[in-house]
Design an enzyme around this catalytic site. Structure first.
Site, short mmCIF file in Angstrom:
data_model
loop_
_atom_site.label_atom_id
_atom_site.label_comp_id
_atom_site.label_asym_id
_atom_site.label_seq_id
_atom_site.Cartn_x
_atom_site.Cartn_y
_atom_site.Cartn_z
N GLN A 175 0.82 -1.28 0.04
CA GLN A 175 -0.02 -0.06 -0.16
C GLN A 175 0.99 1.30 0.03
OE1 GLN A 175 -2.32 0.33 3.50
NE2 GLN A 175 -1.20 -0.79 4.80
N HIS A 197 -2.32 -0.14 -4.01
CA HIS A 197 -3.55 0.36 -3.26
C HIS A 197 -3.73 1.82 -3.64
CE1 HIS A 197 -5.53 2.14 0.37
NE2 HIS A 197 -5.84 0.87 0.37
N ASP A 250 -7.68 1.09 -4.56
CA ASP A 250 -8.87 1.27 -3.58
C ASP A 250 -9.43 2.76 -3.74
OD1 ASP A 250 -10.51 1.09 -1.43
OD2 ASP A 250 -9.24 0.60 0.10
N GLU A 287 -10.88 -2.00 -5.56
CA GLU A 287 -11.58 -2.32 -4.02
C GLU A 287 -12.62 -1.09 -3.85
OE1 GLU A 287 -9.86 -2.52 0.59
OE2 GLU A 287 -8.60 -2.77 -1.36
N ASP A 321 -15.33 -4.39 0.57
CA ASP A 321 -14.48 -3.70 1.83
C ASP A 321 -15.52 -3.13 2.73
OD1 ASP A 321 -13.00 -2.52 3.77
OD2 ASP A 321 -11.84 -1.10 2.22
N GLN A 343 -12.33 -8.48 1.19
CA GLN A 343 -11.28 -8.47 2.04
C GLN A 343 -11.57 -8.82 3.61
OE1 GLN A 343 -8.31 -4.62 4.12
NE2 GLN A 343 -9.88 -4.12 2.73
N LYS A 345 -10.97 -7.80 6.80
CA LYS A 345 -10.48 -6.59 7.43
C LYS A 345 -9.99 -7.10 8.84
CE LYS A 345 -10.49 -1.69 6.58
NZ LYS A 345 -9.60 -1.71 5.45
N THR A 374 -5.14 -2.65 8.18
CA THR A 374 -4.93 -1.28 8.24
C THR A 374 -3.73 -0.81 8.17
OG1 THR A 374 -5.98 0.73 9.05
CG2 THR A 374 -5.83 -1.12 10.56
#
Length: 443
Positions: A175, A197, A250, A287, A321, A343, A345, A374
Site C-alpha cells: 500500500q 493500493h 482502492d 476495491e 470492503d 477483504q 479486514k 489497516t
C-alpha cells in the site's frame, strides 16, 4: 502450564485515525491534516494520531505472550465499531478479562477464543467487546498457545481449523499511501506481487469524471513495463521477465458517488472498460467501488456492478470492503457472489481466529480471500496476521502497518519466510522451495 496474569500497556499504532465520511465529503487538506469538523461520532478531529493497547499474558513457565489491540484507520465508517480509545479499555483488560483467564490453560486456543467472544463490553453496554480489544487479546492468546505447544502460530491455527498451510509466502499487497507514484515504483523494483493500493479516497483524487484514476492506472502499467522488466533490481531468484504483478486500487466508494445507481448501465461499464484498457496486460482489481450505506444495499450494488461487467466481458475484479466487516458479513458477500475478492479486514473481525474463518469461508467458491487490515495496526498484529495467511493459504496479504510501504512489506514478508523455514526444519526439510524448485511439500 497456566496463565498467571494479564496486563495492558498503552502503545502506538503505525498511522492515524481518519474520519472517512468527512474526507469523502470533501474535507480540505491542510498539510498532513484536514480543515473542518468531523462528522463521524467518536472523532474530535478529522485526523487523529493512532493509538494501540498492547496485551501481555504472563505464563507460569516465565514466558510472556503478546498481542496488540488496534483499530482501522477509518473507524466508525461502513458499519465498523467506533474509534478505539485505549484508555477506556485498559482497566477492562487488567480487570474483567484478566480475572476470566487467570489459571486457564494457554494450550487451548479454541476454547479461550470462545470465552473471549462471550465477554460483554462494559464501556458500550453491548454483548461483545470492541473489535480492537478482541483482536489484541486473541493475538496474545494465540501467541500463548504457540508457546505452550512449542510450535508456530501458523501450526496452532492449522490444527484448530484443520488446514494445510501454505508452503510458500502468500502474495503480498503493498500500500502506497498518498505517495502513490514514488511508492509504486519502489514496489515494482522490489517485485511486489500485488500493488499499489493508491489511496483514492476522494473525488479530487479520482477526478470529477474518473479521469485521474484512469490516467494513474495507465501510468502504472507503463511503469511496470519499464521497471518490472529491469534485471538486477532485486535479489529474487526469478528471472526478470517472470514478474507479472496484479494491480489493485482502492477507491473508497468514490465511483458510486461519481456515477450513482444503477451500476450495470453502459456509462459505468464503459468506465471500467477504460480502466481495464489502461491496465494493459496486467490484471486489475478495484476495491470498494461503491459505498451504498448498508450491507444489503452494498451487496445489491456490488452484485449489479459485477453482473454488468461480466455480461460485457470486462475482466476487472471487484473487491468488497465497506459493509464487509464481520464473519457473517463475509459469508453474506460470498454467498451472494457480490465480489471477486472479499477483504478480511482483520481488526474488524475481532478475534484473530475469526479472520482465519473468514478466509476459509471463501473455499470452494469463486470468491477469493484478501487478508487485509489497516495501515493503523502495529508490527505485532501484522506478524500475527502473517500466520493467519499462511495457515489458511489466503489469496493475498496486506503489507502492514504504516503507509511508508517498505516497513510493512518487510515485516510480513520476513515473518512468513522465518515461519516457513522453521516449519521446514521441524519436519526435517532444510531446503527452501523458494530457492529449490525441485523441493516439494512431500519431501
Amino acid at each position: 502450564m497456566r496463565i498467571e496474569s494479564i496486563r495492558a500497556v498503552p502503545t502506538l499504532s503505525a498511522f492515524f485515525f481518519d474520519d472517512q465520511r468527512a474526507i469523502v465529503q470533501g474535507a480540505e487538506r491542510d498539510g498532513f491534516g484536514y480543515r473542518g469538523d468531523p462528522v463521524t461520532p467518536g472523532f474530535d478531529a478529522i485526523r487523529e494520531p493512532g493509538e494501540a493497547l498492547t496485551v501481555e499474558i504472563d505464563l507460569s513457565d516465565g514466558t510472556t505472550a503478546t498481542g496488540d489491540c488496534a483499530a482501522v484507520q477509518y473507524s466508525g465508517a461502513g458499519g465498523r465499531d467506533p474509534r478505539f480509545v485505549p484508555d477506556d479499555y485498559r482497566s477492562v483488560i487488567e480487570g474483567q478479562i484478566a480475572a476470566e483467564f487467570a489459571g486457564r490453560d494457554p494450550y487451548r486456543f479454541g476454547r479461550n477464543s470462545a470465552i473471549l467472544r462471550g465477554i460483554a463490553d462494559p464501556i458500550t453496554g453491548t454483548d461483545r467487546l470492541h473489535t480492537a480489544v478482541r483482536y489484541g487479546v486473541s493475538q496474545a492468546l494465540l501467541s500463548a498457545a504457540a508457546t505452550a505447544r512449542r510450535t508456530t502460530m501458523t501450526d496452532v491455527l492449522a490444527e484448530e481449523f484443520d488446514t494445510d498451510p501454505a508452503n510458500e509466502p502468500v502474495p503480498v499487497f503493498g500500500q502506497s499511501g498518498d505517495a502513490r507514484r514514488v511508492n509504486a515504483r519502489k514496489m515494482l523494483k522490489k517485485r511486489v506481487p500485488v500493488l499499489p493500493h493508491g489511496l483514492f479516497n476522494s473525488l479530487e483524487k479520482v477526478g470529477r469524471e474518473g479521469e485521474k484514476l484512469v490516467e494513474y492506472v495507465r501510468w502504472l502499467a507503463e511503469s511496470a513495463d519499464e521497471i518490472g522488466t529491469e534485471a538486477g533490481d532485486t535479489d529474487s531468484t526469478d528471472s526478470a521477465d517472470s514478474y507479472d504483478p496484479r494491480f489493485h486500487v482502492d477507491v473508497y466508494g468514490t465511483l458510486g458517488e461519481l456515477f450513482g445507481p444503477p451500476y450495470d448501465r453502459p456509462e459505468v461499464v464503459d468506465y471500467f472498460r477504460d480502466l481495464q484498457q489502461a491496465a494493459g496486460d496486467y490484471d486489475l482489481s478495484v476495491e470498494g467501488p461503491i459505498d451504498a450505506g448498508g450491507r444489503a444495499e452494498q451487496i445489491h450494488a456490488m452484485s449489479e456492478l459485477r453482473d454488468g461487467l461480466g455480461d460485457a466481458g470486462i475482466g476487472v475484479d471487484l473487491v468488497a470492503d465497506e459493509w464487509c466487516n464481520t464473519l457473517s458479513d463475509v459469508r453474506a458477500f460470498v454467498d451472494a457472489g457480490a465480489a471477486d475478492f472479499v477483504q478480511v479486514k482483520t481488526p474488524d473481525l475481532g478475534g484473530i481466529g475469526r479472520s482465519a474463518e473468514a478466509v476459509l469461508a471463501c473455499r470452494g467458491t469463486d470468491t477469493r480471500a484478501y487478508l487485509g487490515g489497516t495501515c493503523n495496526e502495529t508490527d505485532t498484529s501484522a506478524r500475527a496476521c502473517a500466520h493467519v495467511a499462511l495457515a489458511t493459504d489466503a489469496g493475498q496479504l496486506l503489507a502492514k502497518p504504516g503507509m511508508g510501504f517498505d516497513e510493512g512489506f518487510m515485516i510480513v514478508t520476513n515473518e512468513m519466510r522465518r515461519t516457513l523455514a522453521r516449519r521446514r526444519h521441524a519436519r526435517g526439510d532444510s531446503r527452501s522451495t523458494e530457492t529449490d524448485p525441485e523441493a516439494t511439500a512431500d519431501d
